[in-house]
Scaffold this motif. Structure first.
Motif, mmCIF file in Angstrom:
data_model
loop_
_atom_site.group_PDB
_atom_site.id
_atom_site.type_symbol
_atom_site.label_atom_id
_atom_site.label_comp_id
_atom_site.label_asym_id
_atom_site.label_seq_id
_atom_site.Cartn_x
_atom_site.Cartn_y
_atom_site.Cartn_z
ATOM 1 N N ARG A 13 60.918 58.244 29.914
ATOM 2 C CA ARG A 13 60.441 56.810 30.305
ATOM 3 C C ARG A 13 59.121 56.583 30.551
ATOM 4 O O ARG A 13 58.534 57.685 31.070
ATOM 5 C CB ARG A 13 61.437 56.432 31.348
ATOM 6 C CG ARG A 13 62.784 56.355 31.212
ATOM 7 C CD ARG A 13 63.407 55.620 32.406
ATOM 8 N NE ARG A 13 64.762 55.509 32.214
ATOM 9 C CZ ARG A 13 65.302 54.375 31.491
ATOM 10 N NH1 ARG A 13 64.555 53.285 31.034
ATOM 11 N NH2 ARG A 13 66.711 54.097 31.680
ATOM 12 N N VAL A 16 56.835 58.558 33.419
ATOM 13 C CA VAL A 16 57.375 59.856 33.712
ATOM 14 C C VAL A 16 56.186 60.917 33.316
ATOM 15 O O VAL A 16 55.821 60.761 32.099
ATOM 16 C CB VAL A 16 58.444 60.253 33.045
ATOM 17 C CG1 VAL A 16 59.248 61.643 33.374
ATOM 18 C CG2 VAL A 16 59.666 59.333 34.035
ATOM 19 N N LYS A 65 75.638 59.232 28.393
ATOM 20 C CA LYS A 65 75.804 58.971 29.816
ATOM 21 C C LYS A 65 76.177 60.082 30.796
ATOM 22 O O LYS A 65 75.817 60.124 31.912
ATOM 23 C CB LYS A 65 76.771 57.694 30.010
ATOM 24 C CG LYS A 65 76.530 56.906 31.186
ATOM 25 C CD LYS A 65 77.727 55.749 31.173
ATOM 26 C CE LYS A 65 77.633 55.084 32.587
ATOM 27 N NZ LYS A 65 78.527 53.828 32.432
ATOM 28 N N ASN A 70 69.351 61.889 30.966
ATOM 29 C CA ASN A 70 69.001 61.564 32.482
ATOM 30 C C ASN A 70 68.547 60.188 32.439
ATOM 31 O O ASN A 70 67.243 60.093 32.247
ATOM 32 C CB ASN A 70 68.114 62.700 32.940
ATOM 33 C CG ASN A 70 67.742 62.349 34.519
ATOM 34 O OD1 ASN A 70 67.945 61.237 34.811
ATOM 35 N ND2 ASN A 70 67.498 63.334 35.102
ATOM 36 N N PRO A 71 69.051 59.305 32.944
ATOM 37 C CA PRO A 71 68.795 57.776 32.497
ATOM 38 C C PRO A 71 67.564 57.711 33.654
ATOM 39 O O PRO A 71 66.833 56.589 33.528
ATOM 40 C CB PRO A 71 70.107 57.012 32.991
ATOM 41 C CG PRO A 71 70.863 58.090 34.024
ATOM 42 C CD PRO A 71 70.691 59.387 33.367
ATOM 43 N N VAL A 72 67.388 58.512 34.510
ATOM 44 C CA VAL A 72 66.315 58.204 35.623
ATOM 45 C C VAL A 72 64.801 58.411 34.852
ATOM 46 O O VAL A 72 64.032 57.900 35.169
ATOM 47 C CB VAL A 72 66.495 59.217 36.832
ATOM 48 C CG1 VAL A 72 65.006 58.973 37.577
ATOM 49 C CG2 VAL A 72 67.538 58.759 37.683
ATOM 50 N N LEU A 73 64.918 59.405 34.101
ATOM 51 C CA LEU A 73 63.927 60.166 33.338
ATOM 52 C C LEU A 73 63.596 59.729 32.118
ATOM 53 O O LEU A 73 62.650 59.696 31.591
ATOM 54 C CB LEU A 73 63.602 61.626 33.614
ATOM 55 C CG LEU A 73 63.672 62.349 35.085
ATOM 56 C CD1 LEU A 73 63.670 63.834 34.949
ATOM 57 C CD2 LEU A 73 62.558 61.736 36.001
ATOM 58 N N GLU A 74 64.675 59.529 31.314
ATOM 59 C CA GLU A 74 64.775 59.351 29.928
ATOM 60 C C GLU A 74 65.579 58.165 29.390
ATOM 61 O O GLU A 74 66.280 57.651 30.049
ATOM 62 C CB GLU A 74 65.527 60.545 29.276
ATOM 63 C CG GLU A 74 64.895 61.997 29.780
ATOM 64 C CD GLU A 74 65.861 63.009 29.264
ATOM 65 O OE1 GLU A 74 65.345 64.305 28.964
ATOM 66 O OE2 GLU A 74 67.099 63.164 29.322
ATOM 67 N N ASP A 75 64.918 57.624 28.260
ATOM 68 C CA ASP A 75 65.777 56.816 27.452
ATOM 69 C C ASP A 75 66.087 57.157 26.302
ATOM 70 O O ASP A 75 65.477 58.427 25.774
ATOM 71 C CB ASP A 75 65.288 55.079 27.607
ATOM 72 C CG ASP A 75 64.088 55.092 27.078
ATOM 73 O OD1 ASP A 75 63.448 56.027 26.161
ATOM 74 O OD2 ASP A 75 63.313 54.137 27.330
#
Lengths: 83, 83
Positions: A13, A16, A65, A70-75
């Motif tokens: 993201r 980051v 999911k 890791n949805p906090v760091l990545e899309d």
């Protein structure tokens, strides 16, 4: 059941830190290449069977999911093709 | 000079062992997902300036050859877009 190949392109993201990307950029500079930015992301290829392309896509979104992303760091961007 | 974004999708060559992919596949199985195969590859994004799309592409092929890709173990697909 039909077979599908899913390709997940996982990016960090915005904002980051990407030490791997910075290391590659520094090495490129050392070799005389000028890159304004380098990002090191992941490319996950998942082969699966499913009833339809929509089902395959939904299954891989659930995998993303629950495990792959890791949805906090990545899309990620998902593409599914019939094999 | 125009700005370009190059995306290198780096795959392991056929026959090269992929322990990371096998680990992800095992974890997926543990979570109840059936994936016939998982491959963990790299997704490299390189932002650069060049005189033309062809020049940008040629520069990133050189970067791949000199640093980014190990031709014994990996192959890659390159896409270049204007930014």
């Amino acid at each position: 059941m039909p077979e599908y190949r899913a390709e997940l392109r996982v990016h960090l993201r915005t904002g980051v830190l990407d030490p791997a990307g910075e290391a590659v950029q520094a090495s490129l500079r050392h070799l005389g290449f000028a890159a304004a930015r380098v990002e090191v992301g992941k490319l996950l290829t998942v082969d699966l069977t499913a009833g339809s392309p929509e089902e395959a896509e939904a299954a891989v979104h659930r995998m993303a999911k629950e495990l792959l992303v890791n949805p906090v760091l990545e899309d990620y961007v998902l593409e599914v093709h019939a094999r």
